[in-house]
Design a protein around this motif. Structure first.
Motif: not given
Length: 387
Positions: A33-43, A45-49, A55-57, A220-223
């Motif tokens: 969630q933190i990583i997604g929030d930081r990427l969203a701040e940069l505008g 597009p984010i997808e979660i499998t 994954r961010v494009t 791609l950020v894996t878990i």
């Protein structure tokens, strides 16, 4: 292009935020969630499998073929195996790491009630010198030789059950990060949260400088990398190149350093792509980025499960140097920054073989051979530690 300036304060702050957020493999929702929030701040597009991979494009001029940078947010950790009659917890490791480095660690235990957590300490079975004397120095090493003392008034198995503790609860080793005045970062779980910080800092630099990418790129950020299930999904067959970002082994007999970019030539799964690794080396040489080549024997990264799952792509691995990996880890901000700088250069450059790699297959006579111009020999001089 020249490498873009990296926002060091941003990189440092993100790194500390990630390190302070527990994420053992299997329980990574909070850090993602933190990583997604930081990427969203940069505008972006984010997808979660379905499984939770992010994954961010990063759009590029060409969509015929693409490339990917892969990094993992999960860490080593533990799981409760047994509630002991003495009111303590027996645990097994998540991922591969020695109980030797867990002894004395402060931990957080997550129970099924998401509103409740418990703290504790990993202790050897003989933890009191005043009671066991010299026997504390002869006790063996292993996960069956340690237990977790919960910071609650418990003395029996029933006491633990009453608190809501169960077999299968996740245990996170607290990172306890420190950054020294001269730039060293001491913490558990630098593998691979320093890699995530480098990737986010690189993406931020590309976005804020309005960089035009020649081909579309994915972050791609894996878990599940620590348990062997990293980049198994989330990318399609248009991805021609995959660069994993992970820790590099700083230890006697290894070439990697904490303050450089480190490029893997081979790990326990075999050699990385000949052409892509040499291209990364040339980019370092052309842009005066201190770098090292290295070979890792007891190591695999996100690149391995990607190939094992059937992905048709060139793969490479770049890393920030980590001293005492999966133990009492240490790296340097210079190394993390230089990985971020190399990523900005790489993502702004063409594919290794633009014409060939646009399609997953081609003619034999067109296949790139080893006759391609090799990288220049490495200089013998040792690069400056913090230059």
């Amino acid at each position: 292009m020249d490498h873009l300036e990296i926002d060091i304060d941003y990189m440092r702050n993100v790194l500390l935020e990630l390190l302070r957020t527990p994420s053992p493999s299997g329980r990574t929702d909070a850090v993602m969630q933190i990583i997604g929030d930081r990427l969203a701040e940069l505008g972006l597009p984010i997808e979660i499998t379905r499984r939770g991979v992010l994954r961010v494009t990063l759009p590029g001029e060409s969509h015929d073929a693409s490339r990917a940078v892969v990094v993992h947010a999960d860490t080593i950790g533990c799981m409760v195996k047994r509630l002991k009659e003495n009111g303590r917890l027996e645990v097994v490791p998540i991922g591969t790491h020695s109980a030797r480095f867990a002894e004395g660690a402060q931990v957080t235990v997550f129970v099924d009630d998401l509103t409740q957590i418990y703290t504790g300490t990993v202790l050897p079975l003989m933890s009191s010198g005043h009671n066991f004397g010299e026997a504390v120095d002869t006790q063996g090493v292993g996960w069956h030789q340690v237990e977790i003392r919960i910071d609650e008034d418990v003395a029996t198995r029933e006491d633990l059950i009453e608190l809501g503790l169960r077999v299968g609860d996740f245990v996170a080793l607290d990172a306890a990060p420190q950054i020294t005045p001269n730039g060293y970062v001491k913490s558990r779980h630098l593998d691979d949260k320093a890699g995530v910080a480098a990737c986010l800092a690189a993406v931020k630099a590309l976005v804020e400088h309005g960089a035009v990418l020649p081909v579309t790129a994915y972050l791609l950020v894996t878990i599940g990398e620590e348990v062997g299930m990293g980049a198994t999904h989330g990318l399609d067959d248009r991805v021609a190149e995959l660069v994993a970002v992970d820790n590099a082994v700083v230890s006697p007999g290894q070439e990697s350093r904490e303050d450089t970019v480190n490029i893997a030539m081979l790990d326990s799964t075999g050699p990385f792509d000949y052409h892509l690794t040499r291209r990364l080396i040339r980019l370092c040489q052309e842009h005066d980025l201190p770098h090292r080549r290295d070979v890792y024997r007891f190591y695999r990264s996100d690149a391995a499960p990607a190939i094992e799952s059937g992905m048709e792509a060139r793969t490479a691995l770049i890393g920030f140097g980590v001293e005492s990996s999966h133990g009492h880890e240490r790296t340097h901000l210079d190394g993390v920054r230089r990985v971020a700088e190399l990523l900005t250069i790489y993502l702004s450059s063409p594919l290794t073989f633009t014409d060939w790699d646009e399609d997953p297959t081609g003619k034999l006579e067109d296949f790139p051979s080893h006759s391609v111009q090799p990288a220049e020999p490495e200089p013998e001089a040792t690069p400056g530690r913090h230059g």
